[in-house]
Every structure is written in C-alpha cells, then in structure tokens.
Design a protein around this motif. Structure first.
Motif, PDB file in Angstrom:
ATOM      1  N   ILE A 109      -2.267  -7.344   3.912  1.00 13.01           N
ATOM      2  CA  ILE A 109      -3.240  -6.265   4.100  1.00 13.01           C
ATOM      3  C   ILE A 109      -4.664  -6.810   4.004  1.00 13.01           C
ATOM      4  N   GLY A 110      -4.876  -7.738   3.087  1.00  9.87           N
ATOM      5  CA  GLY A 110      -6.163  -8.422   3.005  1.00  9.87           C
ATOM      6  C   GLY A 110      -7.233  -7.688   2.240  1.00  9.87           C
ATOM      7  N   ALA A 111      -8.456  -7.707   2.784  1.00 11.72           N
ATOM      8  CA  ALA A 111      -9.658  -7.250   2.095  1.00 11.72           C
ATOM      9  C   ALA A 111      -9.590  -5.830   1.532  1.00 11.72           C
ATOM     10  N   PRO A 112      -8.936  -4.851   2.196  1.00  9.84           N
ATOM     11  CA  PRO A 112      -8.909  -3.492   1.624  1.00  9.84           C
ATOM     12  C   PRO A 112      -8.307  -3.412   0.223  1.00  9.84           C
ATOM     13  N   LEU A 113      -7.589  -4.452  -0.192  1.00  6.67           N
ATOM     14  CA  LEU A 113      -6.960  -4.429  -1.516  1.00  6.67           C
ATOM     15  C   LEU A 113      -7.926  -4.782  -2.642  1.00  6.67           C
ATOM     16  N   PRO A 121      -2.687   1.980   8.549  1.00  4.67           N
ATOM     17  CA  PRO A 121      -4.008   1.349   8.708  1.00  4.67           C
ATOM     18  C   PRO A 121      -4.670   1.141   7.352  1.00  4.67           C
ATOM     19  N   PRO A 122      -5.683   0.259   7.287  1.00  4.92           N
ATOM     20  CA  PRO A 122      -6.345  -0.039   6.015  1.00  4.92           C
ATOM     21  C   PRO A 122      -6.862   1.192   5.281  1.00  4.92           C
ATOM     22  N   ALA A 123      -7.344   2.202   6.021  1.00  3.83           N
ATOM     23  CA  ALA A 123      -7.872   3.395   5.374  1.00  3.83           C
ATOM     24  C   ALA A 123      -6.794   4.120   4.576  1.00  3.83           C
ATOM     25  N   VAL A 124      -5.570   4.134   5.108  1.00  5.25           N
ATOM     26  CA  VAL A 124      -4.468   4.776   4.406  1.00  5.25           C
ATOM     27  C   VAL A 124      -4.137   4.004   3.132  1.00  5.25           C
TER      28      VAL A 124
END
Length: 314
Positions: free
Chosen positions: A226-230, A202-205
């Motif tokens: 992955i998108g925005a979390p990066l 998940p994005p949090a990881v």
C-alpha cells in the motif's frame, strides 16, 4: 526430463511443457540433485512470465523455467541429509540463470534445503518456504521488542498470514488488514484486531479504515504494498518494512523505511516445517494441479480464485 518453459513473454498461454537433459552430479560444483514432487506458483512467477521483470533479468530471456518453492527427494547426499531424504526449500530464482522449479529434477545448494518431517506432505511443504521465510525475515527486520504493536497489511494473503503468525509468536500485538470475511480466521491465528479492507481498495479507503485505529503502531509490515498512505498510522521513529522495493514510502518523522528480500535460511525453514508438523504454524494450499496445467494454474492465481498457495504436482 519434463519442464515447463516460458517460451516468450506474455500471458499464461506462453507456458509449455518441454524436455531438457537431466542434470548430472557435479554439473554445478557444490550443488545436489533433488527429484521434485511439488512446486508452488508465486506472484513473482507471474511477473517474470509477463515481462514485468525483463529489465532486471539483463541478458536472460525466454525460454527459461520458472519457480522458486519446491519439495522433493534428495538424489545426492547433502550435509546431514543422506540421499533419499525428503526436503523442501526455495531457490533464489534470479541467481539460477532461469533454472527454476517447474521441473522434474533441479540442482540446489545444500543450504537451500531443509528436511520435511514425516507428518508433512509434499504439497504442504512446497507451499511454505519462500513466503514463510520472507515473512519471518520481515518480522526480524522490524526488530520490535515483545509487547510492541505491529500493523500487517495483506494479512489474508500467503505472506501476510505467515507474518501474523510469526509476529504473534514473537510476543507482538498484531493489527491485521485483511479481506472482509477473514476476521475470524485471522483472529484464530493470533491477530488482536482485524480491520477488513476490500481487495484492491484505493488509498483513500485504506486511510479511512486506519482512522479507526485507537493509537499509532510501533511498526508496519506492508505485505499488500500500500505504501505511503500507511505512514499516518505509524508512530514517530517507527519502523516500516515493505514486501517490495517498488512500493517504499519516503522516510519522515524519524521513521526507518526498508524492504525485505527473502533469502534461503536452512535453520529457519527446518524450524518452520517442524512447526507445521506440530500444528503450531498453519499453511494453506489453495489448490493442487498437475505440472501439465501450469498455464491454467497461472490463470487461476491471476484471477485470485482462492486464498492460499497453488501447488503444481511434478
């Protein structure tokens, strides 16, 4: 000739062997016939077969033939390539009216084709074109000068592995997000630092993994979508290139955001095939299966059974 048709949108069971007339010279002006020996199964094939791309296909509906990557033998001469030349390439499937490469003979634009060196077999050649050219075009789209640092996600995947190699060849310092256990291999391919991320994390990881980066990077190629979390890992005024328009983050802090769309590039593909022959570019064939087992091939790709490209023997 034999083809594999998508008979209706659905699971792998909708793939069936069928017979269609062989294309004739001149059926499509300017195109040449190629008798195929191998064709690769791409993730996009699975999305089209399932119906996930139905809205983008307009009036095109099953039955149609999937497939982009191919390797085979020219039946008609093309500029600089006489009949009988071993060639590889990929077709821009959305532009072919459903005439893909799960077939014994295809019609191809000469600029889609590049000759296969003697030291490269058909299966290796068919595993290369779409993924490697797309990865090369993504690195070009980043436009980073030598010595810059680039983060490549999905580095364990087919496109990601090629992107790592192309970026390193350009003199970029590569930080790779790959699957646990792939650290050594990605290091051999040239990654300066490998950060393991479990499949489907998940994005949090992902964000947590990125906190261990010693510094922000100059550019990101997001092959894993992955998108925005990066974005937290990217410098102000950095460059973000996504492997799909479906997962592009909003621009912020002067960051340039775009998506790559792989297009045939004869000169680049010829160079890459020669690099494979010289062992300067590594490709990976996960498995080889007969065309008659296309449905099982799709099941295996969906299950993520082995890393690399699955190739159908035609």
């Amino acid at each position: 000739m034999r083809v594999v048709e998508v008979t209706a949108y659905g699971g792998p069971e909708v793939l069936r062997i069928a017979r269609r007339p062989e294309p004739e010279p001149g059926d499509v002006p300017g195109r040449v016939r190629v008798r195929l020996k191998a064709a690769s199964v791409n993730q996009e094939d699975l999305k089209i077969r399932s119906g996930a791309r139905a809205d983008a296909l307009d009036a095109l509906a099953p039955p149609f033939v999937l497939g982009s990557d191919f390797a085979g033998t020219l039946l008609d001469p093309a500029p600089g390539m006489p009949a009988g030349t071993r060639v590889a390439g990929f077709v821009p499937w959305m532009e072919t009216g459903g005439h893909g490469t799960y077939a014994e003979i295809i019609l191809a634009e000469p600029e889609w084709l590049a000759p296969i060196p003697d030291d490269v077999d058909y299966t290796a050649a068919a595993s290369l074109p779409l993924s490697s050219v797309t990865a090369r075009q993504a690195v070009d789209q980043l436009g980073l000068p030598s010595g810059s640092t680039v983060l490549i996600t999905g580095a364990s995947g087919v496109v990601g592995r090629f992107a790592v190699q192309h970026a390193v060849a350009d003199g970029l310092r590569v930080i790779a997000l790959g699957l646990p256990g792939d650290e050594y291999e990605l290091g051999v391919l040239g990654a300066a630092h490998v950060m393991p991320v479990p499949r489907g994390a998940p994005p949090a990881v992902v964000t947590g993994v990125l906190t261990s980066l010693p510094e922000r990077v100059d550019g990101i190629f997001d092959a894993a979508l992955i998108g925005a979390p990066l974005l937290s890992a990217l410098k102000d005024d950095g460059v973000f290139v996504s492997a799909s328009q479906e997962r592009m983050p909003g621009a912020e802090r002067g960051i340039s955001v775009s998506a790559v769309r792989g297009r045939p590039d004869q000169a680049r593909l010829k160079e890459m095939l020669e690099q494979v022959a010289a062992r300067k570019l590594m490709t990976r064939v996960a498995d080889v299966m007969p065309m008659e087992e296309a449905a099982e091939a799709h099941r295996r790709v969906e299950a993520g059974h082995r890393p690399g490209r699955l190739v159908l023997l035609i």
